[in-house]
Design a protein around this motif. Structure first.
Motif, PDB file in Angstrom:
ATOM      1  N   PRO A 199      61.058 -61.980 -11.390  1.00 43.59           N
ATOM      2  CA  PRO A 199      62.396 -62.416 -11.818  1.00 43.59           C
ATOM      3  C   PRO A 199      62.316 -63.410 -12.977  1.00 43.59           C
ATOM      4  CG  PRO A 199      62.166 -62.522  -9.431  1.00 43.59           C
ATOM      5  CD  PRO A 199      60.792 -62.286  -9.974  1.00 43.59           C
ATOM      6  N   PHE A 246      60.935 -55.769 -12.906  1.00 46.50           N
ATOM      7  CA  PHE A 246      62.047 -56.715 -12.787  1.00 46.50           C
ATOM      8  C   PHE A 246      62.062 -57.354 -11.399  1.00 46.50           C
ATOM      9  CE2 PHE A 246      64.063 -54.221 -16.296  1.00 46.50           C
ATOM     10  CZ  PHE A 246      64.300 -55.283 -17.157  1.00 46.50           C
ATOM     11  N   ASP A 247      61.872 -56.543 -10.377  1.00 54.25           N
ATOM     12  CA  ASP A 247      61.936 -57.046  -9.004  1.00 54.25           C
ATOM     13  C   ASP A 247      60.769 -57.983  -8.683  1.00 54.25           C
ATOM     14  OD1 ASP A 247      64.196 -55.498  -8.683  1.00 54.25           O
ATOM     15  OD2 ASP A 247      63.162 -53.867  -7.634  1.00 54.25           O
TER      16      ASP A 247
END
Length: 231
Positions: A68, A64-65
């Motif tokens: 994005p 996720f990081d």
């Protein structure tokens, strides 16, 4: 029995069917990284499985990081009580055993399991909803859930198994959480042994990654999702 629509998360959605004949062709690592980062090989859900405490959640968060707007998680249903800091509809949909069993009878879940006296399940709707937005759903699922997903002929997913470097290290990680009772730790270790044995079944997982060092494990996971590399 009537179930609150928000908690049930819209039960009438059909099983997600995703281009069953779409081939996965590995990309060359020399391709433009900026293009690769925003363009996974396909939009099939990625099932990340492995024993409790192996680092599945940490690896998912790193995806996720790093990317994005590419991935999405789902909100599962459970019959256990909320833990400190957990939020209804964000952490889980917290429902009763009777409600959960009704959802099972309505074929709501793509997978569900029972552990330590509580049900956990992922509804078909939560996956279809995120995929329709063009996102790649990440599913953190244990062995029984993987078995159920494999039984759905119209549900295509990429299955990744995260393996601990050793059972001793896995036990140390579980104890390091300081959130588990001794009984719970022993149950999780027993289940871990069964999961590791199941991971040896041919054709179940597309890639097996040993999480010894988190950055190295993440690099392998990232390359698999975006390049199709399994070595």
């Amino acid at each position: 029995m009537t179930i609150n629509a928000k908690r049930a998360n819209i039960l009438a959605a059909p099983l997600l069917v995703m281009a069953p004949d779409t081939p996965i062709t590995p990309r060359a690592e020399g391709q433009d990284r900026t293009v690769i980062e925003s363009s996974p090989l396909n939009r099939w859900p990625v099932v990340i499985s492995g024993p409790s405490g192996v680092g599945k959640g940490t690896l998912a968060q790193k995806l996720f990081d790093a990317h994005p707007g590419v991935f999405a998680s789902t909100v599962s249903h459970t019959t256990r009580a909320p833990r400190s800091g957990e939020v209804e509809g964000v952490s889980y949909y917290f429902i009763s055993v009777a409600e959960f069993e009704l959802l099972i009878s309505q074929n709501t879940f793509v997978e569900y399991t029972s552990f330590s006296g509580h049900y956990y399940g992922t509804s078909k709707h939560t996956i279809a909803e995120q995929t329709a937005k063009g996102l790649v759903v990440l599913l953190d699922i244990e062995m029984h859930g993987v078995k159920q997903i494999k039984m759905h002929p119209g549900f295509n997913a990429r299955c990744v198994f995260i393996k601990p470097p050793s059972m001793e290290e896995l036990e140390a990680r579980l104890r390091g959480r300081s959130t588990e009772s001794e009984e719970s730790i022993q149950k999780r270790l027993t289940r871990a042994e069964a999961e590791l044995e199941y991971s040896k079944t041919p054709g179940v997982h597309d890639i097996i990654i040993t999480n010894d060092k988190i950055e190295e494990a993440f690099e392998k996971l990232d390359k698999y999702i975006f390049y199709g590399l399994t070595a």
